[in-house]
Scaffold this motif. Structure first.
Motif, PDB file in Angstrom:
ATOM      1  N   LYS A  34      16.312  13.547  20.437  1.00  0.00           N
ATOM      2  CA  LYS A  34      17.662  13.109  20.814  1.00  0.00           C
ATOM      3  C   LYS A  34      17.604  12.074  21.933  1.00  0.00           C
ATOM      4  CE  LYS A  34      20.426  17.233  19.696  1.00  0.00           C
ATOM      5  NZ  LYS A  34      21.217  18.339  20.295  1.00  0.00           N
ATOM      6  N   LYS A  35      16.748  12.320  22.920  1.00  0.00           N
ATOM      7  CA  LYS A  35      16.640  11.430  24.078  1.00  0.00           C
ATOM      8  C   LYS A  35      16.032  10.092  23.686  1.00  0.00           C
ATOM      9  CE  LYS A  35      14.727  11.292  28.770  1.00  0.00           C
ATOM     10  NZ  LYS A  35      13.919  12.032  29.782  1.00  0.00           N
ATOM     11  N   THR A  79      15.587  12.859  14.141  1.00  0.00           N
ATOM     12  CA  THR A  79      16.341  13.854  14.903  1.00  0.00           C
ATOM     13  C   THR A  79      17.005  14.851  13.956  1.00  0.00           C
ATOM     14  OG1 THR A  79      16.805  12.180  16.590  1.00  0.00           O
ATOM     15  CG2 THR A  79      18.127  14.181  16.657  1.00  0.00           C
ATOM     16  N   LEU A  80      17.569  14.349  12.857  1.00  0.00           N
ATOM     17  CA  LEU A  80      18.200  15.232  11.871  1.00  0.00           C
ATOM     18  C   LEU A  80      17.168  16.155  11.231  1.00  0.00           C
ATOM     19  CD1 LEU A  80      20.744  12.851  10.107  1.00  0.00           C
ATOM     20  CD2 LEU A  80      21.087  14.355  12.064  1.00  0.00           C
ATOM     21  N   LEU A  98      14.756  23.363  12.895  1.00  0.00           N
ATOM     22  CA  LEU A  98      15.172  24.421  13.818  1.00  0.00           C
ATOM     23  C   LEU A  98      16.154  25.377  13.134  1.00  0.00           C
ATOM     24  CD1 LEU A  98      15.138  25.694  16.612  1.00  0.00           C
ATOM     25  CD2 LEU A  98      16.867  24.020  17.341  1.00  0.00           C
ATOM     26  N   ALA A  99      17.057  24.820  12.323  1.00  0.00           N
ATOM     27  CA  ALA A  99      18.017  25.660  11.590  1.00  0.00           C
ATOM     28  C   ALA A  99      17.293  26.617  10.653  1.00  0.00           C
ATOM     29  CB  ALA A  99      18.986  24.785  10.797  1.00  0.00           C
ATOM     30  N   LEU A 100      16.261  26.124   9.969  1.00  0.00           N
ATOM     31  CA  LEU A 100      15.490  26.981   9.064  1.00  0.00           C
ATOM     32  C   LEU A 100      14.782  28.094   9.837  1.00  0.00           C
ATOM     33  CD1 LEU A 100      13.956  24.271   6.691  1.00  0.00           C
ATOM     34  CD2 LEU A 100      15.787  25.888   6.147  1.00  0.00           C
ATOM     35  N   THR A 101      14.306  27.771  11.018  1.00  0.00           N
ATOM     36  CA  THR A 101      13.649  28.794  11.844  1.00  0.00           C
ATOM     37  C   THR A 101      14.650  29.846  12.305  1.00  0.00           C
ATOM     38  OG1 THR A 101      11.975  27.219  12.591  1.00  0.00           O
ATOM     39  CG2 THR A 101      12.284  29.180  13.936  1.00  0.00           C
ATOM     40  N   LEU A 141      26.285  20.358  11.325  1.00  0.00           N
ATOM     41  CA  LEU A 141      26.098  19.065  11.989  1.00  0.00           C
ATOM     42  C   LEU A 141      25.201  18.145  11.164  1.00  0.00           C
ATOM     43  CD1 LEU A 141      26.658  17.391  14.513  1.00  0.00           C
ATOM     44  CD2 LEU A 141      24.674  18.467  15.597  1.00  0.00           C
ATOM     45  N   VAL A 142      24.093  18.689  10.655  1.00  0.00           N
ATOM     46  CA  VAL A 142      23.175  17.892   9.838  1.00  0.00           C
ATOM     47  C   VAL A 142      23.885  17.352   8.599  1.00  0.00           C
ATOM     48  CG1 VAL A 142      21.131  18.000   8.349  1.00  0.00           C
ATOM     49  CG2 VAL A 142      21.052  18.998  10.630  1.00  0.00           C
TER      50      VAL A 142
END
Length: 250
Positions: A122-123, A132-133, A139-142, A158-159
């Motif tokens: 993101k940064k 980033t997506l 992370l969502a899958l985790t 969001l994705v």
């Protein structure tokens, strides 16, 4: 009834799926209750062989992932030392290590790394960049693997919004994001929202891949399950018949 369940389970999931093995075991138990011990024995031998092969494969893969983890940890250490923590190659190494942790079932370690990767992406690249997506999706899958489905849903929504905006609704990654979000809605018991997305996914898979593609069949199976949860028996049976007929034509 046990024979019918086994037949349908094989059509839906294949001969080696755990649910299929469970159905075979239930049929074997029924044969035993009927005194048909030879039939029961043949099925029980089959289940034992498949289970043994399955666990041997899992054990081998687990050992290979353990060896891989040692290598990926070393790569990450070298990248961090020689480059910097924010360098794209370092972030790629972090992502690879997170994936290895996932394969080993070490979900909290994977989450920790994926949060760090997402923060840095993101940064460096901004919230709308494809990398980033991808980090958000990982992370969502985790979170799903951890059973934290509300967190997964927030990221998946969001994705999907960003994929639609920047890639279009028919792009493969967008369709995949729809499917992921639909699965999370289904798990959370929000079947109407799941249904809306699954209908759209199936429509796009048919358009892009055709009626006989495996991903299209999977979309039909997901939709049939949601119809069942909503008590729409007629629609569920209609899709199950389509799935059966399509698999026969392969």
């Amino acid at each position: 009834m046990a024979e019918q369940i086994l037949e349908k389970t094989q059509l839906l999931f294949g001969k080696n799926h755990p649910d299929t093995l469970l159905a075979i075991g239930n049929l074997a138990l029924t044969y035993s209750e009927l005194g048909q011990f030879q039939k029961a024995k043949e099925l029980e031998v089959l289940v034992l062989e498949k289970c043994t092969n399955f666990w041997e494969k899992i054990t081998q893969e687990h050992w290979e992932f353990r060896k891989a983890k040692e290598f990926v940890v070393l790569v990450l250490e070298k990248h961090t030392k020689l480059l910097r923590e924010d360098h794209p190659d370092t972030l790629l190494a972090m992502g690879n290590l997170a994936g290895t942790y996932l394969n080993l079932g070490e979900f909290r370690k994977a989450e920790e790394l994926e949060l760090l990767v997402l923060e840095k992406q993101k940064k460096l690249l901004g919230e709308d960049h494809p990398d980033t997506l991808l980090a958000m999706n990982n992370l969502a899958l985790t979170y799903s693997d951890l059973g934290e489905f509300q967190k997964a849903k927030g990221l998946e929504v969001l994705v999907l919004e960003k994929q639609k905006k920047f890639l279009g609704e028919d792009y493969p990654n967008t369709v995949l994001a729809m499917g992921n979000l639909a699965s999370t809605y289904h798990t959370l018991g929000d079947f109407n929202k799941a249904l809306g997305l699954e209908v759209e996914v199936l429509q796009k898979q048919r358009q892009i891949l055709g009626d006989k593609h495996l991903d299209t069949i999977l979309a039909m199976e997901n939709l049939a399950k949601t119809y069942q949860k909503l008590g729409k028996q007629e629609e569920m049976e209609e899709f199950q018949q389509v799935i059966k007929d399509t698999k026969k034509s392969w």
